[in-house]
Design an enzyme around this catalytic site. Structure first.
Site, PDB file in Angstrom:
ATOM      1  N   TYR A 143       0.806  -1.044  -0.022  1.00  0.00           N
ATOM      2  CA  TYR A 143      -0.024   0.222  -0.174  1.00  0.00           C
ATOM      3  C   TYR A 143       0.892   1.379  -0.117  1.00  0.00           C
ATOM      4  O   TYR A 143       0.448   2.299  -0.346  1.00  0.00           O
ATOM      5  CB  TYR A 143      -0.850  -0.066   1.202  1.00  0.00           C
ATOM      6  CG  TYR A 143      -2.246  -0.627   0.951  1.00  0.00           C
ATOM      7  CD1 TYR A 143      -2.080  -2.093   0.759  1.00  0.00           C
ATOM      8  CD2 TYR A 143      -3.500  -0.010   1.013  1.00  0.00           C
ATOM      9  CE1 TYR A 143      -3.487  -2.695   0.566  1.00  0.00           C
ATOM     10  CE2 TYR A 143      -4.687  -0.683   0.923  1.00  0.00           C
ATOM     11  CZ  TYR A 143      -4.739  -2.247   0.841  1.00  0.00           C
ATOM     12  OH  TYR A 143      -5.813  -2.816   0.672  1.00  0.00           O
ATOM     13  N   LYS A 194       3.273 -15.376   2.246  1.00  0.00           N
ATOM     14  CA  LYS A 194       3.624 -16.182   1.030  1.00  0.00           C
ATOM     15  C   LYS A 194       5.173 -16.357   1.005  1.00  0.00           C
ATOM     16  O   LYS A 194       5.858 -15.913   0.044  1.00  0.00           O
ATOM     17  CB  LYS A 194       3.307 -15.539  -0.130  1.00  0.00           C
ATOM     18  CG  LYS A 194       1.573 -15.795  -0.519  1.00  0.00           C
ATOM     19  CD  LYS A 194       1.503 -17.144  -1.066  1.00  0.00           C
ATOM     20  CE  LYS A 194       1.880 -17.393  -2.558  1.00  0.00           C
ATOM     21  NZ  LYS A 194       1.497 -18.603  -3.155  1.00  0.00           N
ATOM     22  N   ASP A 227      -2.550 -18.436   0.359  1.00  0.00           N
ATOM     23  CA  ASP A 227      -3.700 -18.984  -0.468  1.00  0.00           C
ATOM     24  C   ASP A 227      -4.214 -20.261   0.361  1.00  0.00           C
ATOM     25  O   ASP A 227      -5.365 -20.197   0.134  1.00  0.00           O
ATOM     26  CB  ASP A 227      -3.070 -19.476  -1.866  1.00  0.00           C
ATOM     27  CG  ASP A 227      -1.696 -20.222  -1.567  1.00  0.00           C
ATOM     28  OD1 ASP A 227      -1.153 -20.353  -0.381  1.00  0.00           O
ATOM     29  OD2 ASP A 227      -1.177 -20.971  -2.596  1.00  0.00           O
ATOM     30  N   ASP A 251      -6.455  -7.314   3.663  1.00  0.00           N
ATOM     31  CA  ASP A 251      -7.503  -6.691   3.080  1.00  0.00           C
ATOM     32  C   ASP A 251      -8.288  -7.894   2.238  1.00  0.00           C
ATOM     33  O   ASP A 251      -9.668  -7.849   2.393  1.00  0.00           O
ATOM     34  CB  ASP A 251      -6.979  -5.777   2.040  1.00  0.00           C
ATOM     35  CG  ASP A 251      -8.078  -5.202   1.120  1.00  0.00           C
ATOM     36  OD1 ASP A 251      -9.049  -4.688   1.859  1.00  0.00           O
ATOM     37  OD2 ASP A 251      -7.979  -4.933  -0.066  1.00  0.00           O
ATOM     38  N   ASP A 255     -12.216  -9.481   3.434  1.00  0.00           N
ATOM     39  CA  ASP A 255     -13.411  -9.489   2.717  1.00  0.00           C
ATOM     40  C   ASP A 255     -14.076 -10.931   2.495  1.00  0.00           C
ATOM     41  O   ASP A 255     -15.268 -11.087   2.488  1.00  0.00           O
ATOM     42  CB  ASP A 255     -13.158  -9.083   1.403  1.00  0.00           C
ATOM     43  CG  ASP A 255     -13.350  -7.477   1.184  1.00  0.00           C
ATOM     44  OD1 ASP A 255     -13.612  -6.786   2.384  1.00  0.00           O
ATOM     45  OD2 ASP A 255     -14.038  -6.979   0.241  1.00  0.00           O
TER      46      ASP A 255
HETATM   47  C1  IPM Z   1     -10.373  -1.821   3.572  1.00  0.00           C
HETATM   48  C2  IPM Z   1     -10.850  -0.985   2.067  1.00  0.00           C
HETATM   49  C3  IPM Z   1      -9.816  -0.184   1.762  1.00  0.00           C
HETATM   50  C4  IPM Z   1      -8.177  -0.967   1.586  1.00  0.00           C
HETATM   51  C5  IPM Z   1     -10.039   0.767   0.488  1.00  0.00           C
HETATM   52  C6  IPM Z   1     -11.203   1.462   0.703  1.00  0.00           C
HETATM   53  C7  IPM Z   1      -8.740   1.424   0.250  1.00  0.00           C
HETATM   54  O1  IPM Z   1     -11.021  -1.914   1.017  1.00  0.00           O
HETATM   55  O2  IPM Z   1     -10.471  -1.015   4.478  1.00  0.00           O
HETATM   56  O3  IPM Z   1     -10.424  -3.025   3.479  1.00  0.00           O
HETATM   57  O4  IPM Z   1      -8.032  -1.376   0.875  1.00  0.00           O
HETATM   58  O5  IPM Z   1      -7.634  -0.799   2.746  1.00  0.00           O
HETATM   59 MG    MG Z   2     -10.801  -3.983   2.091  1.00  0.00          MG
END
Ligand code: IPM
Ligand code: MG
Length: 369
Positions: A143, A194, A227, A251, A255
């Site tokens: 990032y 990884k 993975d 990240d 999700d």
């Molecule tokens: C998260 C989001 C952010 C990230 C985005 C909105 C930049 O997906 O907080 O998980 O990638 O960190």
């Molecule tokens: Mg995210």
């Protein structure tokens, strides 16, 4: 001592969900003597429309001075074209603020709520009782690594570069936070990287193992490839207690893990910095979901990610564990009473709006108090 909270609702559904979180805070102020002063500010597209930047110096300074920051969500198609450059001005205000406040430890708790176990796309018998935390490194890795950018090549093609980079102090401080968290929980830590492909993964594994042997031998440590972790989260999520991983893997994995909780709309987060001499640490609380421009302003967003982020604030910034548990119980009760926002409703089932879900949590707080 008055607690100073800066709320940055941001864009899209961020405004609606932070409004419900604020009602919950007001309840704790009036019913539990929570001494809190709330200010609001702009971040993201809302800030850009007004000031020409996603994050102003003034907001940065106010965030640094506050005891904690609550963020709604940031971004949307209206501002996407502004993000193409490689300089800091093109970067999201949220990402810059994380770095600015150095909140490197991002806690993303994943729970299968009993009331929702039948509503997840995953089988109830696989997810029931799941309760773990993803600790995502938040201020390093790809990032922020330099060089980054897109360049034109002489042959007319283009080349894009991102840099994944970690230093030993960056790895050690987040690993330490993870071991300490695991010690307070079930005593199990999965460190995810990884190392079969990436040098940052090799260093990550070595540093985590070194710290384990030196200071945390009582915690059960498993090193897992990222993975494989993605697969294990779906196959058998109950095996996890604490997962520590880098910024990008965290990240992605969070999700994916969100579907165990039924929806991304259910996930809260806390991003914490290093405690200073007086024990105070910089903190940002935010629901994990984004700004969801497609449903913004329609009173349909799920506010529970934002409300559960308030529970994390009570726990981590105010040390009010009983109040945090009370609020989490109220969310459970609201769900158990059948309230469903659109994202967690079964097809054809009745749904409630953002505000009504907030009402449901407040009613459950009243009933429990
Ligand atoms: C998260 C989001 C952010 C990230 C985005 C909105 C930049 O997906 O907080 O998980 O990638 O960190
Ligand atoms: Mg995210």
């Amino acid at each position: 001592m008055t607690f100073h909270l800066l709320i940055l609702p941001g864009d899209g559904i961020g405004l609606e969900v932070t409004a419900q979180a604020r009602r919950v805070l007001d309840w704790f102020a009036s019913h539990r003597g929570l001494d809190i002063e709330i200010e609001e500010g702009l971040i993201g597209g809302a800030s850009h429309d007004r000031h020409g930047t996603f994050l102003t110096e003034e907001t940065k300074a106010r965030a640094r001075a506050a005891d904690a920051v609550l963020i709604g969500a940031e971004g949307g198609p209206k501002w996407a074209h502004l993000r193409t450059g490689s300089g800091p001005e093109a970067r999201s205000g949220l990402i810059r603020l994380r770095r600015e406040l150095d909140v490197y430890a991002n806690l993303r708790p994943i729970r299968a709520f009993d009331a929702l176990a039948g509503d997840s796309p995953l089988k109830a018998e696989v997810i029931r009782g799941t309760d773990f935390v993803i600790l995502r490194e938040l201020t390093g890795g790809v990032y922020f690594g330099e060089p980054r950018g897109i360049e034109d090549l002489p042959d007319g093609s283009r080349r894009a570069v991102d840099t994944q980079v970690y230093t030993t102090p960056e790895i050690t401080r987040v690993a330490r936070a993870a071991f300490e968290l695991a010690r307070r929980r079930a005593g199990r830590l999965h460190s995810v990287e990884k190392s079969n492909v990436m040098q940052t993964g090799v260093l990550w594994r070595q540093e985590v193992q070194r710290l384990h042997q030196a200071e945390f031998a009582d915690v059960a440590l498993d090193n897992m490839l990222a993975d494989n972790c993605a697969m294990q989260l779906i196959r058998d999520p109950r095996q996890f207690d604490v997962i520590v991983t880098d910024n990008l893997f965290g990240d992605l994995l969070s999700d994916g893990a969100a579907m165990i909780a039924g929806s991304l709309g259910m996930l809260p987060s806390a991003s914490l910095g290093k405690p200073n001499a007086s024990g105070r640490r910089q903190a940002i609380y935010e629901p994990v979901h984004g700004s969801a421009p497609d449903i913004a302003g329609q009173n349909v967003a799920n506010p529970l990610g934002a409300i559960l982020s308030i529970a994390m604030l009570l726990r981590h910034s105010l040390d009010l564990e009983a109040e945090a548990v009370l609020l989490e119980g109220a969310v459970e009760a609201a769900l158990a009473s059948g309230l469903r926002s659109a994202d967690i409703a079964r097809p054809g089932a009745a749904t409630v709006g953002t505000r009504a879900m907030g009402d449901g949590v407040l009613a459950a707080l009243e009933a429990a108090a």
